[in-house]
Scaffold this active site. Structure first.
Site, short mmCIF file in Angstrom:
data_model
loop_
_atom_site.label_atom_id
_atom_site.label_comp_id
_atom_site.label_asym_id
_atom_site.label_seq_id
_atom_site.Cartn_x
_atom_site.Cartn_y
_atom_site.Cartn_z
N ALA A 75 41.08 38.33 32.76
CA ALA A 75 42.54 37.91 31.96
C ALA A 75 42.60 37.59 30.58
CB ALA A 75 43.24 36.94 32.98
N THR A 77 43.76 34.83 28.43
CA THR A 77 44.08 33.31 29.14
C THR A 77 44.45 32.51 27.87
OG1 THR A 77 41.46 32.93 29.16
CG2 THR A 77 42.51 33.48 31.07
N THR A 116 48.16 32.16 38.61
CA THR A 116 48.27 30.76 38.00
C THR A 116 49.48 30.13 38.38
OG1 THR A 116 48.57 29.83 35.65
CG2 THR A 116 49.31 32.00 35.99
N ASP A 117 49.42 28.71 38.22
CA ASP A 117 50.53 27.81 38.09
C ASP A 117 51.53 28.19 37.47
OD1 ASP A 117 48.92 26.91 36.39
OD2 ASP A 117 49.35 25.06 36.51
N TYR A 140 52.22 34.05 28.90
CA TYR A 140 51.03 34.18 29.56
C TYR A 140 51.43 34.17 31.09
CZ TYR A 140 47.08 32.17 32.32
OH TYR A 140 46.07 31.91 33.26
N1 NAP Z 1 41.47 28.27 33.27
C1 NAP Z 1 42.44 27.76 33.89
O1 NAP Z 1 42.86 26.74 33.93
C2 NAP Z 1 43.25 28.66 34.86
C3 NAP Z 1 44.24 28.40 35.54
C4 NAP Z 1 44.86 29.06 36.24
C5 NAP Z 1 44.58 30.40 36.50
N2 NAP Z 1 43.51 30.87 35.72
C6 NAP Z 1 43.29 32.28 36.01
O2 NAP Z 1 41.77 32.32 36.45
C7 NAP Z 1 41.27 33.45 36.15
C8 NAP Z 1 39.93 33.21 35.55
O3 NAP Z 1 40.13 32.47 34.32
P1 NAP Z 1 39.00 31.67 33.46
O4 NAP Z 1 39.30 30.23 33.25
O5 NAP Z 1 37.65 32.15 34.06
O6 NAP Z 1 39.39 32.40 32.06
P2 NAP Z 1 38.36 32.96 31.01
O7 NAP Z 1 37.21 31.93 31.16
O8 NAP Z 1 39.07 33.41 29.80
O9 NAP Z 1 37.76 34.25 31.38
C9 NAP Z 1 38.35 35.36 31.35
C10 NAP Z 1 37.36 36.50 31.01
O10 NAP Z 1 38.32 37.99 31.02
C11 NAP Z 1 37.95 38.64 30.29
N3 NAP Z 1 38.86 39.72 29.57
C12 NAP Z 1 39.83 39.60 28.51
N4 NAP Z 1 40.27 40.72 28.60
C13 NAP Z 1 39.63 41.51 28.98
C14 NAP Z 1 39.94 43.02 29.32
N5 NAP Z 1 40.74 43.79 28.72
N6 NAP Z 1 38.69 43.55 30.22
C15 NAP Z 1 38.02 42.87 30.94
N7 NAP Z 1 37.67 41.38 30.65
C16 NAP Z 1 38.64 40.84 29.81
C17 NAP Z 1 37.47 37.63 28.97
O11 NAP Z 1 36.67 38.17 27.96
P3 NAP Z 1 36.45 37.61 26.43
O12 NAP Z 1 36.29 36.14 26.63
O13 NAP Z 1 35.64 38.58 25.73
O14 NAP Z 1 38.20 38.01 25.93
C18 NAP Z 1 36.95 36.56 29.81
O15 NAP Z 1 35.65 36.73 29.87
C19 NAP Z 1 42.23 34.35 35.26
O16 NAP Z 1 42.77 35.15 35.95
C20 NAP Z 1 43.20 33.15 34.78
O17 NAP Z 1 44.38 33.88 34.45
C21 NAP Z 1 42.87 30.11 35.02
#
Ligand code: NAP
Length: 299
Positions: A75, A77, A116-117, A140
């Site tokens: 995503a 993010t 997400t929330d 977002y």
């Molecule tokens: N973190 C939170 O608090 C939170 C809360 C609610 C929901 N979520 C959801 O949970 C999920 C996982 O989040 P996370 O915390 O693990 O986020 P994260 O650490 O930012 O991981 C997201 C990954 O997606 C990759 N990405 C971005 N653009 C891409 C593309 N075009 N093709 C393939 N990969 C791509 C990013 O790579 P790069 O780093 O190279 O860009 C990153 O490795 C997401 O769907 C997010 O929306 C997260």
């Protein structure tokens, strides 16, 4: 063992569920890839191996792995950056999720989409359930909701799994930032007027794996249980870590950000209860466990 017994034994052995993980280098993706449960065989793709914005790459990855399920963690993010970079946020969170949904459906694979929330506006005073009206306030949140809608219209065996306030051992997150600040001592100001449920990646990863082994498709809210403010969360981190720093409450108005945060984004887990899935433990217990893991030498 006789020949007959050995045939029965090998027939009893259940083949692992093959799972393709997108965003495998993100904080949730990395946690998933470190799971070692023989019931699952995980194939992780980081952005370098699979850019979800490219449908041909999504199809090629799915053809290569032939998964039973796809857990879609990739995503855009960067919540604040997205406000001035909407096209890229939509390209990844909406069009990218569309591509993953198309490729998964063509391959007959179930799809778990992590959402997400931020799809809610945060104006509620009671926990949001899975069917409460969405009303995202940020680019977002809107782009993640667009991803949900595309998944729902293009796939018929999906789990939309909304989570919040995610932290774990990998990547940048609130707990790791607080640990760094807390070690330096002094006083840290943290907002006390935003409420949610901290979620440990290990527990979320387990919930995702449990879900894809079922046919209980639909929308899920998956956070650790209980709720707190960011201020209370920071205080708990300092306490669990025995850190010298003090935490002081402040208001959201004191720290304006480009993207407004939902003031209240506690998620109710009605779908987890209704489908008889194991409840997620209290956030404080999960935090204690995480801190314990951090202190435990590996190997
Ligand atoms: N973190 C939170 O608090 C939170 C809360 C609610 C929901 N979520 C959801 O949970 C999920 C996982 O989040 P996370 O915390 O693990 O986020 P994260 O650490 O930012 O991981 C997201 C990954 O997606 C990759 N990405 C971005 N653009 C891409 C593309 N075009 N093709 C393939 N990969 C791509 C990013 O790579 P790069 O780093 O190279 O860009 C990153 O490795 C997401 O769907 C997010 O929306 C997260």
């Amino acid at each position: 063992m006789t020949a007959e017994q050995s045939t029965v034994a090998s027939m009893d052995k259940i083949a692992p569920i093959r799972v393709l993980v997108t965003g495998a280098n993100g904080q949730l993706g990395r946690e998933l890839m470190l799971r070692s449960d023989p019931a699952y065989e995980l194939f992780g793709f980081g952005r370098d191996e699979l850019d979800i914005a490219d449908l041909a790459q999504c199809r090629a990855a799915v053809e290569q792995v032939r998964p039973h399920a796809v857990i879609h963690c990739a995503a855009y993010t960067a919540v604040d950056r997205a406000e001035a970079d909407a096209d890229n946020a939509y390209q990844v969170n909406a069009a990218g999720s569309r591509n993953i949904a198309i490729a998964a459906r063509e391959a007959g694979a179930k799809l778990a989409y992590v959402s997400t929330d931020y799809v809610f506006d945060g104006r509620s005073t009671t926990p949001y359930n899975e069917y409460d009206e969405t009303n995202p306030l940020t680019v977002y949140g809107k782009s993640k909701l667009a991803g949900e809608q595309l998944v729902q219209s293009l796939h018929d065996r999906y789990f939309i799994v909304r989570t919040a306030w995610v932290y774990g051992a990998h990547g940048a997150n609130f707990v790791r930032t607080m640990l760094r600040l807390g070690e330096a001592g002094g006083t840290v100001k943290v907002v006390s007027d935003q409420f949610g449920s901290p979620t440990y990646t290990a527990d979320l990863a387990q919930m995702l794996l449990s879900l894809i082994a079922t046919e209980a498709y639909g929308i899920y809210h998956a956070t650790n249980s209980g709720s707190c403010s960011w201020y209370e969360f920071a205080a708990a981190i300092f306490e669990e870590g025995g850190l010298p720093a003090k935490v002081e409450p402040c208001t959201t108005a004191e720290f304006p950000r480009p993207a407004p945060r939902p003031a209240y984004s506690v998620l109710d887990h009605s779908a987890i209860r209704a489908n008889g899935l194991p409840p997620m433990r209290h956030w404080r217990e999960a935090l204690r466990d995480f801190m314990h893991q951090l202190r435990t030498p590996k190997g």
